[in-house]
Design an enzyme around this catalytic site. Structure first.
Site: not given
Length: 361
Positions: A122, A144, A186, A226, A236, A240, A244, A247, A251, A263
């Site tokens: 955890r 993330k 990016e 960021k 998000e 946020r 993307n 993206h 993706h 990527h």
């Protein structure tokens, strides 16, 4: 040493940026973890031979008992199977909740190690040491973590903020040109959605060599932007989403390329083709696509893909975890530095792309 602070309601942490920072890793980690004794250093087969011995020695000198775990380099390691193997190794070596995990590597290692740290017993303490430009400017910041499923990227993950991020731009000298440039895609994304000032910094990059010579400034600007977005919207829920940009298409293109595109290369294509759509639709100013094309092409990034418009392209977008209620939120540029969220029904997406991109070409 340059420092950016991320201050969230339940946690605050520093991001250190300095060329030669690897000589101070032991001191910096000890500052964050004065009571931790056992550390899992997770890296991959590309990065371990380059930096693991140096970082391990630094940590050992600071009083940590260090266990090195090396996974196979590449996106395929970002899986539940690899995570499960790491859980077994941590258990076998007696790791408890009082231990820490350090990610040493690029985005795959950071996502995987962060996921393991957030879920093992955890949650263990976690620090990011990103070694690729892509990880330094983007994936190491913001909390993330994720692994992939056969159906798509990052479909199983957590939001789990690190205790610190340690960035040494000197690591960029060991990247291949392709993967240096991939990370730069990016940076261009950040600049496009951040501000005119950041975009003017990007305009000082006429070739690949300039990425390295301006690395610290590019990293600092990207991380600061960021961090500001993450502090305003950690999970998000709203703002946020602008991160993307490029993206949604990217993706789907990356998955369809089956390893042929990195990527950042897919995101480059995604930014250009999406902006073409919105410029043709009259929502982005005339010339916005040309600005993106110029900066991306200057370093050799790809700008288009035959995968766009194929049935699988739309199917992959439909499976994206960010979709809600049959709608996809696309990000377009009202101007450089002014991103806008544009909700579109998934059923309307093929016509939108066909009319504004494919028929317009």
């Amino acid at each position: 040493m340059q420092q950016v602070e991320v201050k969230l309601p339940e946690k605050a942490y520093p991001i250190y940026i300095e060329k030669g920072l690897f000589a101070q890793v032991g001191v910096l980690v000890k500052r964050q973890w004065p009571k931790i004794q056992q550390v899992a250093l997770i890296s991959d087969t590309n990065v371990t031979p380059l930096y693991a011995a140096q970082i391990r020695a630094q940590l050992s000198d600071a009083g940590f008992k260090v266990y090195l775990y090396t996974v196979t380099a590449g996106e395929a390691s970002k899986s539940l199977g690899t995570a499960s193997s790491l859980y077994d190794e941590l258990l076998g070596d007696g790791f408890t909740r009082s231990a820490g995990v350090i990610a040493l590597g690029g985005g795959v290692v950071g996502d995987l190690a962060g996921f393991v740290a957030s879920t093992y017993m955890r949650g263990l303490a976690f620090i990011q040491i990103p070694t690729s430009l892509l990880a330094q400017v983007d994936s190491s910041v913001g909390g993330k973590t994720a692994v992939d499923l056969p159906a798509g990227k990052n479909l199983v993950g957590t939001f789990y903020q690190p205790d610190a991020v340690l960035i040494d731009p000197a690591t960029l000298t060991t990247l291949s040109q392709r993967y240096l440039v991939e990370g730069y895609a990016e940076v261009v994304k950040m600049a496009a959605i951040a501000s005119v000032d950041f975009w003017q910094l990007i305009e000082q990059i006429p070739n690949v060599a300039a990425i390295t010579s301006h690395a610290e400034a590019l990293i600092k600007a990207s991380v600061a932007f960021k961090a500001r977005i993450v502090m305003a919207d950690e999970k998000e829920g709203g703002l946020r989403q602008i991160l993307n940009f490029g993206h949604t298409f990217g993706h789907a293109i990356e998955a369809g390329a089956q390893g042929a595109l990195a990527h950042g290369e897919a995101v480059s294509i995604g930014m250009v083709t999406l902006t073409q759509c919105f410029e043709h639709a009259g929502l982005s100013p005339v010339g916005t696509t040309a600005k993106l094309r110029h900066q991306l092409a200057a370093v050799g990034l790809p700008l288009t893909s035959a995968l766009i418009g194929q049935p699988d392209f739309y199917a992959r977008i439909a499976r994206d975890k960010k979709n809600r209620g049959g709608r996809v939120n696309m990000i377009y540029l009202k101007a450089i530095g002014t991103p806008v969220v544009y909700p579109l029904a998934l059923t309307a997406l093929p016509e939108f792309v066909t009319h504004n991109l494919l028929e317009a070409q």
